[in-house]
Structure formats: C-alpha cells, structure tokens
Write an enzyme that holds these catalytic residues in place. Sequence first.
Site, PDB file in Angstrom:
ATOM      1  N   HIS A  47       0.823  -1.203   0.000  1.00  0.00           N
ATOM      2  CA  HIS A  47       0.000   0.000   0.000  1.00  0.00           C
ATOM      3  C   HIS A  47       0.861   1.258   0.000  1.00  0.00           C
ATOM      4  O   HIS A  47       0.525   2.239  -0.659  1.00  0.00           O
ATOM      5  CB  HIS A  47      -0.927   0.002   1.216  1.00  0.00           C
ATOM      6  CG  HIS A  47      -1.831   1.196   1.263  1.00  0.00           C
ATOM      7  ND1 HIS A  47      -3.020   1.255   0.575  1.00  0.00           N
ATOM      8  CD2 HIS A  47      -1.715   2.390   1.900  1.00  0.00           C
ATOM      9  CE1 HIS A  47      -3.594   2.419   0.794  1.00  0.00           C
ATOM     10  NE2 HIS A  47      -2.825   3.126   1.596  1.00  0.00           N
ATOM     11  N   HIS A  93     -10.156   1.818  -0.508  1.00  0.00           N
ATOM     12  CA  HIS A  93     -10.303   1.332   0.862  1.00  0.00           C
ATOM     13  C   HIS A  93     -11.047  -0.002   0.811  1.00  0.00           C
ATOM     14  O   HIS A  93     -12.035  -0.224   1.502  1.00  0.00           O
ATOM     15  CB  HIS A  93     -11.042   2.357   1.729  1.00  0.00           C
ATOM     16  CG  HIS A  93     -10.253   2.759   2.932  1.00  0.00           C
ATOM     17  ND1 HIS A  93     -10.805   2.927   4.171  1.00  0.00           N
ATOM     18  CD2 HIS A  93      -8.924   3.018   3.094  1.00  0.00           C
ATOM     19  CE1 HIS A  93      -9.874   3.282   5.040  1.00  0.00           C
ATOM     20  NE2 HIS A  93      -8.727   3.345   4.401  1.00  0.00           N
TER      21      HIS A  93
END
Length: 743
Positions: A47, A93
Amino acid sequence: MSTAPQDSSVHRALGLSDDEYHQIYKLLERHPNHLELAMYSVMWSEHCSYKSSKIHLKRLPTEAPWVLVGPGENAGVIDVGDNIALAIRIESHNHPSAIEPYQGAATGVGGILRDIFTMGARPIAVMDPLRFGPLDDPRSRWIAEGVISGVSGYGNSVGVPTVGGEVVFDETYKGNPLVNVLAMGILPVERLVLGQASGVDNLAILLGASTGRDGIGGVSVLASAGFDENVDDADKRPSVQVGDPYEEKRLLEACLELLDEGLVTGIQDLGGAGITCATSETASRGGAGMDVDISAIHSREEGMEPFELMTSESQERMLAIVEPHNVDRVLEISRQWEVQASVIGRVTGTGQLTIRNGLEGETLANVRASTLHDDAPEYNRPLAPPPNLAERRSQDASQGPVDLQSDLIRLICDPSWVYSQYDHQLFLNTVVGPGADGTLLRLRDPKTGRETGRGIGLSTDGNHRWCHVDPRLGTTMVVAEAVMNIACVGATPLAVVNCLNFGNPEHSEVMWQLSEAVDGMAAACVAFDSPVVGGNVSLYNETNGHDIAPTPVVGVVGMHPNLKNRPPGMALSSGMALVLLGNDADLDTAMGGSRWAWEIGGCKDGRLPEFDLDQAVRTASFVASLVQEGHCRAVHDIGEGGIGVAVAEMAIAGRIGIRVFGYDDHVSMFNESGGRVLVGIGLSEIDEFLEKAESARIPARKIGESGGSVVQFGEAEPMPVASLETAARRQLRDALGRGTVNS
C-alpha cells in the site's frame, strides 16, 4: 556477522520477507530493533511502497505544461488558468470495507479529503466508484448497504458533496468489494504547499485527533494480503480505522487558515502507516532528517507502545512543518478550531529519522528517512498471460438464450437509490450531478467565490469485464469511456487519476494483467493528451485464492469553457431524430466483454470489439463542442449494455417513446463497441447535422425517431416506457436498504 535475526517469525508476521529483512540489515548495517522493524514493515508494504507495481507505473505519461504536481505527492495538481488550480486524487479502501463496511468507506472518504486539503485546496467534490458481490448474496448486500451509508454519513457530515460515481454488482467481488473514492479541490495557485520538511530546527506539529489503537497497521497490513473465509472478521477489525467527520471538518478549516496565513512550510496527511509515513516522507522529500518525541504524541489510550504510536492509522490527523516563530500562532488557530496540536519533532540536517522518548531522551529508533521512503524494494515480478488465452479468445460470446424484452429489463438498473443518499448540491456548484454521463461543476474563484463562467467536468469509470477479456484494450476503452462521459457535459479532458485494483501480484497472470492495463492506459492518455497526475494501486484483492477480475478505475477531469449553454442531458423529447455517432463493430466479435455475454449468455471470454482510439478522440472532441455550442437536444454515451440500454435510459429520462430502425437482435442491441454516442437532434435539423459530422470526420447516421409511449427496436416487440422505468428503479430499491440483511 550473520544477517539472520534471532527470531525470523517476527519480521514474517509483520509481512516482511527474509530477503527484505536482509535488505534492511544492509541499509542499517545492523539488526533492526522491534520499533524499526515495525516502521519498515508498514512503509515497505504494498500500500505504501508500490513495490510490485512502480516498475510498471513509470511507463505512464505524467507531464504537461498545466501539471503543477504529478504522482508522488498527496494529490495531483493542475493549473486551469486565472490563477486557479485543481487538486485531484483517487484512493482505495477495499480491504477495510470488506471487514467493517461503514467505517471502511467513511474513513476512505476522510483520507481522500485530507489528501486534497494537504495541498492547500478546499475539497469541493467526491465521487465513489463502488463494486460489490452479486445482489443475491446476503453478505454482499450487507457490505453494499454499509459502504453506501459510510460514504453518505461521512461526506454529508463533513460538508463535501458526493457528485457521482458507479455501483457494480458481480460475482468477482464476492467477499472482496472495491471501494474507490475520488476527491477534487480548488485552490489559488500561490497557496500550493507540498509535503516536505525543510529548514533545520523547524518544528513538526501533529494536528487533529488523538492517536489510538484503532487502525494499527490498518491499510498497510490489510492491503497486503487476500481474504480467507476461515479467518473471523473480528480478528481483523482492530486494523480498521474509525472516522469522525466533525473532527475532519474542524481540521480542514484549521489547516486552510494556517495555509492562508503562510504559517507552514510543509504539510502532510497521516494516512497509511500513520506518523511513520508522515515523518519519513516529509523528511525524505525535503532532503532532511527529523527527531521525533514519541512522548509528545497526544493519544487517547493508556500504555501505548512506541510501535503502536508510530504505526497507528487513527484518522483526522495532519503533520505540519512550522518555523519556530510561527508556532504560537499555529497553536492559537488550532485552539480556535478546537483542534488538538502537539509539537512532536524538529527538522534536522542529518537525514536521519530518530525516534526518542523526549527530544533529548532515550533513542528508540534511528534510521535514515530515505530508506523508509525511497529505498523500499522494487520488484519486477514474473508475468505471463494465462496459458489458455488463445482458447479463451476463440470463444463465441454471442451464444446463449435470447429474450430481448427480458434481457433489456435485466440489464437496465437505475442507481438513484444509491446517490439519493448523498448531498450533491453542497456549495451550489453542481450543474450536472449524479445519474448523468458525467458531472459538471461551476468553477469559482477560490478567493472571492465568484463564478468564472467555466465548468469542471468529472467522471469515474471502470469495466472489469472488458479488462478480463483483454486488459490492455479494455483499459484503453475505459479511459475513452470516461473522456466520452465528460464530453457529454461539454468538457474536454485535462488529466487522469487511476485506481488499479488487481489480485495477488505473486500470481504471474495478475502481473501480466497489471502490465497490460498500464500500457493500455498510457496509450489512451497520450491520445487524449491527458497525463496521469496521481493514483493508487490496490493489490491482493482475492478471496480463498481467487483473484478478482482486473479492475483499473480511472477518474478524468476536464474543462468546459463557457457555461452559457446548459448541457442537454440524456432525456428524449418528442420529435427528435436519434443519431448514432461512431462506428458499430464487426458483429462477429462484438459481444466479447459485454454485460449480456457475462450475465445472460454465460461467456466471460471471446474478443473485445475492434476499437479505433483515434476515432474516439475525434468523436469526444466533436461531442464536447456540440454541447458547448448548444447544437443538440439530448446526448448519451453508449457504454455497458450497448445501444439497447442507452436508448432505454434516454427514453426513461424523458418518459417518451422511440422507434429505432433496426438493432432488433441481441448482438446489435447489446454489444459494447466503444467510442459511440447517441445524440438527439430536431427532425428539421438532421441533414445539416449529418453534414457537420461528416466534415469533422465523424461517422454519423440517423437510427431512430422519438415519440409515443413505447420503445421499439426494428420489428421486435415494443416495450412500454413506464414498464422499463419501473424495472430499472426497483432493482436496487428492492434488494437494498430495508435493514433486514444479515452478515
């Protein structure tokens, strides 16, 4: 000295491989302690570091004269003239939303808004491309309800309108939804501030919410592994952040006031990897170091360990770099906005990120800042197409049971149940909002609030079916679709942001999909002269070892030069000639990647229709000029569901019937050939219009006339508009929102 740690289970539990541990050892010339290891683990996660994708992302075009800030900062920034700039960003998300749908989506909105105002921009719009498992799956419905409520609850409360997006339901996302969020903001060019720490002895001030144990390792951990249905979600919930939109609103206003007064030299959002990320990135970008006092971090839980304080992803926090003589004023403004503020560090010239218990106290960690930010591994992972690719592409996607009326009803879906929960008129900028092809906002001067007379076009688009069949061409078509959508509201493209949602990068087929998608995106962005100014890569989207279909999502921002003519929208009215712009594809291969083939015909393979990118560029420009000049009475892009769905949507929007000449078989009706648009023209104007299209080298022909109360394709059975409208609007309304769905 051995480079192996005494207990290798620690770094492996943190998601670091043995090779990565060895690399850390070489950088430090010693073994890392537990805090340092935790910091590397979050900063070197997929990420935060893009370690599996950045080698491919370098092939994207990122520069243009109007690009002020490109990839690598919190958001991309483009100059739109009149001393006005736009900041834009898209993020994912996905994994948090699968576990805790409401908070996962809410904090996704909060995080993307901070990415915008950390650049000095006031957020003015949010868009939410959402993808869930099938509607007949109870858990997928539960996730969808929670996510939609989370977007609504946070966006409406913080006071930023949600002006568009997508909602898709498909088996590929069962257990692994995609929750992508785009935000855009506006700023005077001189207020632009970057996330850099500079000036030795300048101070680092932590602004916003107290740090807690919620979100420790959050997205940096969850986004680096797939899902296993045998693992209880309760075990993962502590990694999901908890949002507070009212805290965000106060933080937003405080930060913009600080920037207006010129009180900060750099500012950074605390997102993935928390304080570790903010301190190391600002120091590294500024070519500086930083000493951090861990005891000064305002926290809301007793007894937090140093690694918890440094890696927590608690929301609504920012890090500001401030000259010492401005600190009192920064603290005063923070108090006025009821925002907590703590001086937690100071900028040094050493290049080291040093964590201490008290600025003169015990050293808890000491690493070079750039090793966390710039020296993460860069993998050129093996990539290979699926071994049966030729066989898959030889499939005939046009076969299957055909019932034109039933098929059309199944393919139309009105998303108004979703966007009706969002406030899309905040700031009163919205000229064209949710439910249209693209969004159009008034461009106002960020200093005075006065209208400039120009408009901002926005669209988000993705299509996993196209990209499963052919990730390169499919992604090119996705970009073209997004550009065509803003063309339908009169805007021409300026820039692209992307959210690349893929499966496990350790699977060679997934890396092939990603590489192909990047090249397809690059080709389209070059053709449309729209550089990529930022984005996000979300990997490990898999459940029980099954990867999602490749789903690159793009956001396109463009400019409408003059809002004197309101875009006509898609609604038909009586007495229109319906004109098709663009070419139909070879019908022998046209059904590959279509919704009809996937959902009705049962074929997920075949070939995509031929696509002429240069023609799509000309068509988009032509459509934008038509809308700007007021030369059409209706306009609608042809996308998912082909001409059949597009015509039905235009009829429903206008509550008027239409007779289409031909297109009365499922292949011509539902194929998804790209680069096509339907335009409504007055019957008396048709000859002049066709001549205009011909002179612009745009294929154009009249395919229908509006009137009556039924939709009819050629000799097929007519369908009442009222029946189509009922079918379109009941699908989501009946499946969602009753509060009875259980996990």
